[in-house]
Design a protein around this motif. Structure first.
Motif, PDB file in Angstrom:
ATOM      1  N   UNK A   7       0.794  -1.216   0.000  1.00 18.46           N
ATOM      2  CA  UNK A   7       0.000   0.000   0.000  1.00 18.46           C
ATOM      3  C   UNK A   7       0.829   1.271   0.000  1.00 18.46           C
ATOM      4  N   UNK A  55      -3.448   3.722  -8.415  1.00 19.27           N
ATOM      5  CA  UNK A  55      -2.355   3.946  -7.464  1.00 19.27           C
ATOM      6  C   UNK A  55      -2.731   3.357  -6.108  1.00 19.27           C
ATOM      7  N   UNK A  56      -2.125   2.218  -5.755  1.00 19.17           N
ATOM      8  CA  UNK A  56      -2.479   1.547  -4.493  1.00 19.17           C
ATOM      9  C   UNK A  56      -2.367   2.456  -3.274  1.00 19.17           C
ATOM     10  N   UNK A  57      -1.357   3.332  -3.254  1.00 18.17           N
ATOM     11  CA  UNK A  57      -1.185   4.177  -2.072  1.00 18.17           C
ATOM     12  C   UNK A  57      -2.351   5.158  -1.951  1.00 18.17           C
ATOM     13  N   UNK A  69      -0.919   8.825   8.959  1.00 15.21           N
ATOM     14  CA  UNK A  69      -2.215   8.552   8.349  1.00 15.21           C
ATOM     15  C   UNK A  69      -3.315   9.503   8.810  1.00 15.21           C
ATOM     16  N   UNK A 122      -4.858  -7.384  -9.121  1.00 14.93           N
ATOM     17  CA  UNK A 122      -4.294  -6.101  -8.699  1.00 14.93           C
ATOM     18  C   UNK A 122      -3.220  -5.644  -9.681  1.00 14.93           C
ATOM     19  N   UNK A 153      -3.421  -2.099 -11.635  1.00 15.03           N
ATOM     20  CA  UNK A 153      -2.365  -1.093 -11.489  1.00 15.03           C
ATOM     21  C   UNK A 153      -1.654  -0.872 -12.823  1.00 15.03           C
ATOM     22  N   UNK A 176      -5.723  12.614   8.810  1.00 10.25           N
ATOM     23  CA  UNK A 176      -6.249  13.477   7.745  1.00 10.25           C
ATOM     24  C   UNK A 176      -5.470  14.782   7.707  1.00 10.25           C
ATOM     25  N   UNK A 233      -6.127   4.151   5.215  1.00  6.64           N
ATOM     26  CA  UNK A 233      -5.013   4.830   5.860  1.00  6.64           C
ATOM     27  C   UNK A 233      -5.201   6.326   6.020  1.00  6.64           C
ATOM     28  N   UNK A 234      -6.413   6.764   6.191  1.00  6.99           N
ATOM     29  CA  UNK A 234      -6.578   8.174   6.521  1.00  6.99           C
ATOM     30  C   UNK A 234      -7.702   8.275   7.527  1.00  6.99           C
ATOM     31  N   UNK A 235      -7.415   8.955   8.629  1.00  5.25           N
ATOM     32  CA  UNK A 235      -8.426   9.043   9.668  1.00  5.25           C
ATOM     33  C   UNK A 235      -8.195  10.285  10.504  1.00  5.25           C
ATOM     34  N   UNK A 272      -8.418  -4.674  -2.117  1.00  8.08           N
ATOM     35  CA  UNK A 272      -7.483  -4.224  -1.084  1.00  8.08           C
ATOM     36  C   UNK A 272      -8.140  -4.229   0.296  1.00  8.08           C
ATOM     37  N   UNK A 322      -7.467  -7.012   3.692  1.00  5.23           N
ATOM     38  CA  UNK A 322      -6.617  -6.337   4.673  1.00  5.23           C
ATOM     39  C   UNK A 322      -5.316  -5.899   4.030  1.00  5.23           C
ATOM     40  N   UNK A 323      -5.444  -5.294   2.841  1.00  7.75           N
ATOM     41  CA  UNK A 323      -4.283  -4.933   2.034  1.00  7.75           C
ATOM     42  C   UNK A 323      -3.376  -6.147   1.785  1.00  7.75           C
ATOM     43  N   UNK A 324      -3.983  -7.188   1.244  1.00  7.66           N
ATOM     44  CA  UNK A 324      -3.238  -8.344   0.733  1.00  7.66           C
ATOM     45  C   UNK A 324      -2.474  -9.098   1.807  1.00  7.66           C
ATOM     46  N   UNK A 362     -10.050  -2.129  -7.295  1.00  3.26           N
ATOM     47  CA  UNK A 362      -8.847  -2.299  -6.479  1.00  3.26           C
ATOM     48  C   UNK A 362      -9.169  -2.090  -5.001  1.00  3.26           C
ATOM     49  N   UNK A 375      -5.325   3.129  -0.691  1.00  8.01           N
ATOM     50  CA  UNK A 375      -5.159   2.795   0.722  1.00  8.01           C
ATOM     51  C   UNK A 375      -5.459   4.013   1.576  1.00  8.01           C
ATOM     52  N   UNK A 376      -4.972   5.154   1.119  1.00 11.78           N
ATOM     53  CA  UNK A 376      -5.172   6.361   1.917  1.00 11.78           C
ATOM     54  C   UNK A 376      -6.648   6.766   1.913  1.00 11.78           C
TER      55      UNK A 376
END
Lengths: 323, 323
Positions: free
Chosen positions: A163, B185-187, A249, B175, B179, A251, B195-197, B156, B160-162, B152, B190-191
């Motif tokens: 990721x 774009x996996x990142x 991560x 995947x 891609x 925001x 991966x963003x909170x 993903x 659990x992200x692979x 994706x 994910x974000x």
């Protein structure tokens, strides 16, 4: 270069393989995979690491074969450095080879100094593990389940389990081959390296989260782990290895920072960026280095002073981007 | 079945697509992808979800097209349920279709009840998103970057992200195609989802970690989030969505449990197992369900009583395995 390396692997009899100090899943996975493949092919392969391996890496298959020192006996030897941006990264273990050995440099850091006689450096590649897979495939060298598992661990750990920005199409298709052809179990690999830890890590995480601070209008978030925290949680340094992702991560954050105290007045800064900030350049200002999205540096002094300097440099970088 | 579905997509004019209540990245990613592909192909596609989408899912591309209700006007319509083990999973939104519509059931839960007129159920498949990719490919229906990104995200987030057991070779090669061919774009994905909170999540995590308890000689680890904790952290339920991984990943743990209080005397148990325990069977004893390695149930009453019952059932299961 790939053909040149294939020739070296085929013709060589004796190989010494090493990776950087404070090794990670990529350097070690690549080393175990290459070492085992060479041995199965009838070569001699010595694996070197300056310090004994610590959890979770001592659980990897092949970990038991790693030596802390090796004195060349004068016979010709090929020294292979994996995942090392320069010749000093492995530490003292390579000193005795200076000038003597045929040095092979296989790496994916764009800061690589091309220190070897043979240099295969691919900054676009997800991981050194992926390079070793390509090399073994190209050379027709053996790959068994154990080798495949170590290569998978290398890719999985360096891409943050597929990721980070380096989760490329090639990383995914290599993973598909390792899982499909060699029976690698991603969940087993993840649990070996990323997803299994002692209670101590959760105690440590709990105290680390208590230090969360944000700077520069939320563009930078930072978490600090002090020696006291490690002590109280009965945790080791490696227990905080992934903590940098927590501030990263949030925001709105561009740069996530993990500060780890390593001695009374010594700190290790780990930096991660999300979108644009070149943290390798930022780390370089403080004598460190790394990748554009993942870098770090060591610093001595009072933490408050270091943080002030660091935040100043980071502010400059973020403002330059905003302008 | 795949050919049958291709025929239905080609011949149909009007589709209503939905997924389960409390939707996740897989159900939604599959829904957005299929809906957009059908629209580009000139069909009418209505996307339904009982509740308005909440973060992070309301950030997915296509989220703005989701409706909370839709009344069929008598014209023939194909109703497609994605990622739903039975016909009740989407909630009230499908009630008005009962008996009327041609129902298509596309899912990867092994507990699926084959409730549709057409049922494509592949328990070995990583995700419903991967099934939709196969379907669109097979049918020659359009896939653009937005569709690829949603597919994706589906894979993903459900793996659990692979790194869960369902990270299969097919998941990786899908995947790789998404891609490599469509520029996902996996990142970024994910974000967007994983991966963003907000800071609130880290405050909540900190208090949740304070409740860590282990049972049955460390085979079961549990973390509890109370209504008070949500309130104090200004956090929402979805902020605790991945907390079950913290107890699950402890050394020696077989079953990780996250208990979330949902009302005064109501709790939601999320269960994850690492190696052998069939948590779907365990959850079923309490009126819930899911996958072998990921399941859950809702319970009413005093938490201490529910926990006692649950730990008793879990102990029985673990002892049966040890025997």
């Amino acid at each position: 270069m790939l053909n040149e390396l294939v020739r070296i692997l085929r013709e060589g009899r004796r190989f010494v393989i090493t990776t950087h100090k404070h090794p990670d899943g990529d350097g070690l996975g690549a080393m175990f995979a290459l070492g085992r493949s060479l041995r199965i092919a009838g070569k001699e392969a010595v694996l070197l690491s300056e310090e004994p391996l610590t959890p979770p890496f001592d659980r990897m298959r092949g970990a038991e074969t790693v030596l802390q020192n090796y004195t060349p006996n004068g016979e010709p030897v090929t020294l292979i450095l994996l995942d090392c941006a320069d010749f000093d990264r492995p530490g003292k273990v390579v000193e005795s080879f200076k000038g003597d050995a045929e040095v092979v440099n296989i790496d994916h850091h764009f800061t690589n100094t091309f220190f070897g006689r043979y240099n295969w450096v691919e900054p676009e590649c997800s991981s050194t593990g992926e390079l070793i897979y390509r090399l073994l495939q190209h050379a027709g060298f053996p790959i068994d389940r154990e080798i495949a598992e170590n290569l998978f661990i290398a890719i999985q750990s360096d891409t943050g389990s597929f990721r980070y920005e380096n989760a490329t199409a090639a990383a995914f298709s290599t993973a598909a081959a390792l899982v499909g052809t060699y029976g690698v179990r991603p969940s087993r690999c993840a649990r070996l390296i990323l997803d299994e830890y002692p209670c101590a890590r959760l105690y440590l995480l709990r105290s680390a989260l208590g230090t969360l601070e944000t700077h520069l209008r939320g563009k930078i978030a930072m978490v600090t782990v002090s020696l006291d925290m490690y002590r109280e949680a009965h945790a080791s340094t490696s227990d905080s290895d992934t903590f940098v992702d927590y501030p990263r991560f949030l925001s709105g954050v561009e740069i996530g920072v993990l500060v780890r105290q390593t001695a009374e007045d010594a700190y290790k800064f780990s930096l991660r960026s999300n979108d644009f900030a070149d943290v390798a350049a930022l780390a370089k200002q403080f004598g460190g280095g790394g990748h554009k999205r993942a870098a770090g540096f060591d610093a001595q002094g009072r933490l408050a002073d270091i943080k002030l300097l660091f935040l100043g440099a980071a502010a400059e970088m973020l403002e330059a981007h905003a302008a």
